[in-house]
Structure formats: structure tokens, C-alpha cells
Design a protein around this motif. Structure first.
Motif, short mmCIF file in Angstrom:
data_model
loop_
_atom_site.label_atom_id
_atom_site.label_comp_id
_atom_site.label_asym_id
_atom_site.label_seq_id
_atom_site.Cartn_x
_atom_site.Cartn_y
_atom_site.Cartn_z
N GLU A 32 0.83 -1.21 0.00
CA GLU A 32 0.00 0.00 0.00
C GLU A 32 0.86 1.26 0.00
N PRO A 33 0.40 2.32 -0.71
CA PRO A 33 1.19 3.57 -0.74
C PRO A 33 1.39 4.17 0.65
N ILE A 34 2.44 4.94 0.79
CA ILE A 34 2.69 5.67 2.04
C ILE A 34 2.79 7.16 1.69
N PRO A 35 2.55 8.05 2.68
CA PRO A 35 2.62 9.49 2.35
C PRO A 35 4.03 9.88 1.88
N MET A 36 4.09 10.62 0.77
CA MET A 36 5.40 11.03 0.27
C MET A 36 6.07 12.03 1.22
N GLU A 37 5.26 12.65 2.07
CA GLU A 37 5.82 13.53 3.11
C GLU A 37 6.83 12.75 3.98
N TYR A 38 6.53 11.48 4.24
CA TYR A 38 7.45 10.65 5.04
C TYR A 38 8.80 10.50 4.33
N ILE A 39 8.72 10.36 3.00
CA ILE A 39 9.96 10.19 2.22
C ILE A 39 10.76 11.49 2.25
N ARG A 40 10.04 12.62 2.19
CA ARG A 40 10.75 13.91 2.26
C ARG A 40 11.49 14.06 3.58
N TRP A 41 10.89 13.63 4.68
CA TRP A 41 11.58 13.68 5.98
C TRP A 41 12.81 12.78 5.98
N MET A 42 12.68 11.61 5.38
CA MET A 42 13.84 10.70 5.30
C MET A 42 14.99 11.34 4.52
N LEU A 43 14.64 12.02 3.42
CA LEU A 43 15.68 12.62 2.58
C LEU A 43 16.30 13.85 3.25
N GLU A 44 15.48 14.56 4.00
CA GLU A 44 16.00 15.71 4.78
C GLU A 44 17.01 15.22 5.80
N ALA A 45 16.68 14.11 6.48
CA ALA A 45 17.60 13.53 7.47
C ALA A 45 18.89 13.05 6.79
N ALA A 126 31.28 5.95 2.39
CA ALA A 126 30.98 5.95 3.83
C ALA A 126 29.96 7.06 4.15
N ALA A 127 30.14 8.21 3.53
CA ALA A 127 29.21 9.33 3.79
C ALA A 127 27.80 8.96 3.31
N VAL A 128 27.72 8.28 2.17
CA VAL A 128 26.40 7.88 1.65
C VAL A 128 25.76 6.86 2.60
N ALA A 129 26.58 5.94 3.13
CA ALA A 129 26.04 4.97 4.09
C ALA A 129 25.49 5.67 5.33
N CYS A 130 26.19 6.71 5.78
CA CYS A 130 25.68 7.49 6.92
C CYS A 130 24.33 8.14 6.56
N ALA A 131 24.25 8.64 5.33
CA ALA A 131 23.00 9.28 4.88
C ALA A 131 21.85 8.27 4.86
N VAL A 132 22.14 7.07 4.39
CA VAL A 132 21.11 6.03 4.33
C VAL A 132 20.66 5.67 5.75
N GLN A 133 21.62 5.58 6.66
CA GLN A 133 21.26 5.27 8.05
C GLN A 133 20.33 6.35 8.63
N ASN A 134 20.66 7.63 8.36
CA ASN A 134 19.78 8.71 8.84
C ASN A 134 18.36 8.52 8.31
N ALA A 135 18.27 8.23 7.01
CA ALA A 135 16.94 8.05 6.39
C ALA A 135 16.23 6.85 7.00
N HIS A 136 16.97 5.79 7.23
CA HIS A 136 16.38 4.56 7.77
C HIS A 136 15.89 4.79 9.21
N LEU A 137 16.62 5.60 9.97
CA LEU A 137 16.18 5.91 11.34
C LEU A 137 14.88 6.70 11.32
N VAL A 138 14.78 7.65 10.40
CA VAL A 138 13.53 8.42 10.30
C VAL A 138 12.38 7.49 9.90
N ALA A 139 12.66 6.57 8.97
CA ALA A 139 11.63 5.60 8.58
C ALA A 139 11.14 4.84 9.82
#
Ligand SMILES: Cc1cc2nc3c(=O)[nH]c(=O)nc-3n(C[C@H](O)[C@H](O)[C@H](O)COP(=O)(O)O)c2cc1C
Length: 200
Positions: A32-45, A126-139
Motif C-alpha cells: 500500500e502507498p505511504i505518504p510522500m511527506e514521510y519520504i521527504r523527511w527521510m531525505l531531509e535527514a 561511507a558518507a552515503v552509508a551514513c545518509a542512508v542510516q539517517n533516512a532509515h532511522l527516520v523511517a
């Protein structure tokens, strides 16, 4: 002896999200779809990850809705390129095409390299992996499961070109996201003490 000081409530909240973050596979997510607002918060993090030389090397492309069809075609095409002859399996080829419908959002994880003469590729990754972790934590804080998938067809150079990455930039896989269709899984970790040496 040092007295215990009260721990800030912020630490408890942070540790709770860190412990709760889980990789939840496509077969355990709701399509099921999820609000794209959630994705924006992940990308901001993600954008607040540490980055040597402030190169900010993370490059993401977000796929949802019908756009996933072309992504599935790209996965299948990459599978065909990567697994030839005996290695090719019709069922796995179809699975690559169909898997995109199992999670509502797929985010390609790209790394921009070579923009700074003193910063090696591994630091950018390594920096990209940190970015993914931030996004995953917000998720996790939003009750969403996510999963970094990095198998060969998904990070094949054919898929990289499909998401708009040209060499020397690289594709490190995808983070797919959705609501879990299973009870929230528990973490499995050995104690951190086994991996730490104290000196002094
Ligand atoms: C860089 C990276 C790539 C990963 N690629 C895969 C993958 O291709 N397949 C897979 O099953 N899990 C992959 N994972 C996820 C791990 O399986 C997962 O983190 C591990 O099982 C621990 O679970 P947890 O994230 O819920 O703590 C990857 C994780 C990272 C950090």
C-alpha cells in the motif's frame, strides 16, 4: 567515584529509534502507498549526514506508483546482462521485474565520486552509508520498514544508467520502504562489548 547523572530524555528517544530501526524485506511489507511527506523527511535527514570536505555525495532517485514499472524492467534487463548462459533463470528474471510492486517506494542510492581531489572513493561511500542510516532511522520513527538491497542486478551499471548515474558515479543499491505487514521484528545483535577494546 563518578556519580551517575540523569540521562537526557532526548538520549532515551534516540536510543529507542536506533534500537527499533529494522530491515524489513519486500515479502514482509505491505504494498500500500505511504505518504510522500514521510519520504521527504527521510531525505531531509539523509542530507545531514557527515561528509568529508562537504562534498555531500549522496544522490537519490525516488520511484513510486506506476514509475516502478520501468524500474522493474531495468532490474530484469540488468539481471539478463549479469546472469548469462547456465546462470540465467527465467523465474529469477520474472522476480526481478515483479519485486518493485512489493514495496510502495524505491529509492536508488547513488554516490558522486571524484569531485574533491583529496577525498577517496571509500570516504564518499561511507558518507552515503551514513545518509542512508539517517533516512532509515527516520523511517523507523514513522513506523516504516526499509531495506537496503545491494544484490548484483539492482546495482548493475545498466540500472545505474537507468537511474541517471554516469561513471565514475556509482549505484550502491536501493532502499525500499513501506509499512510492515508483520509484527515489528526484534534486533539480533551480539553485545557491543565483544567488539570493543578499552585501553586506559
Ligand atoms: C550496505 C548494506 C547492504 C545491504 N545489502 C543487503 C542485501 O543485498 N541483501 C540482504 O538480505 N540484506 C542486505 N542488507 C541488510 C542487512 O541484511 C540487515 O541490515 C541485517 O540483516 C541486520 O538487520 P537490521 O538492519 O534489521 O538490524 C544490507 C545492509 C547494508 C548496510
Amino acid at each position: 567515584m563518578i556519580e551517575d547523572t540523569a540521562l537526557p530524555a532526548e538520549l532515551e528517544m534516540l536510543m529507542d529509534v536506533i534500537r527499533r530501526r529494522r530491515s524489513i524485506s519486500q515479502d514482509q511489507l505491505s504494498p500500500e502507498p505511504i505518504p510522500m511527506e514521510y519520504i521527504r523527511w527521510m531525505l531531509e535527514a539523509a542530507n545531514y549526514a557527515p561528509t568529508h570536505g562537504l562534498t555531500e555525495p549522496w544522490r537519490f532517485t525516488v520511484f513510486s506508483g506506476e514509475e516502478r514499472r520501468a524500474l522493474g524492467e531495468a532490474f530484469a534487463q540488468s539481471y539478463r546482462l549479469a546472469f548469462t548462459g547456465e546462470a540465467f533463470q527465467e523465474s529469477a528474471w520474472i522476480a526481478q521485474k515483479e519485486r518493485v510492486w512489493k514495496a510502495p517506494v524505491w529509492i536508488s542510492i547513488g554516490v558522486r565520486v571524484g569531485t574533491h581531489p583529496k577525498i577517496p572513493e571509500w570516504e564518499e561511500i561511507a558518507a552515503v552509508a551514513c545518509a542512508v542510516q539517517n533516512a532509515h532511522l527516520v523511517a523507523a520513527s514513522l513506523g516504516l520498514g526499509a531495506f537496503w538491497t545491494s544484490g548484483l542486478p539492482v546495482r548493475h551499471e545498466n540500472t545505474a544508467r537507468f537511474v541517471g548515474l554516469e561513471p565514475p558515479d556509482k549505484l550502491l543499491g536501493f532502499l525500499y520502504v513501506g509499512r510492515p505487514a508483520i509484527p515489528w521484528p526484534k534486533a539480533r545483535r551480539r553485545p557491543w562489548e565483544e567488539k570493543v577494546v578499552w585501553r586506559g
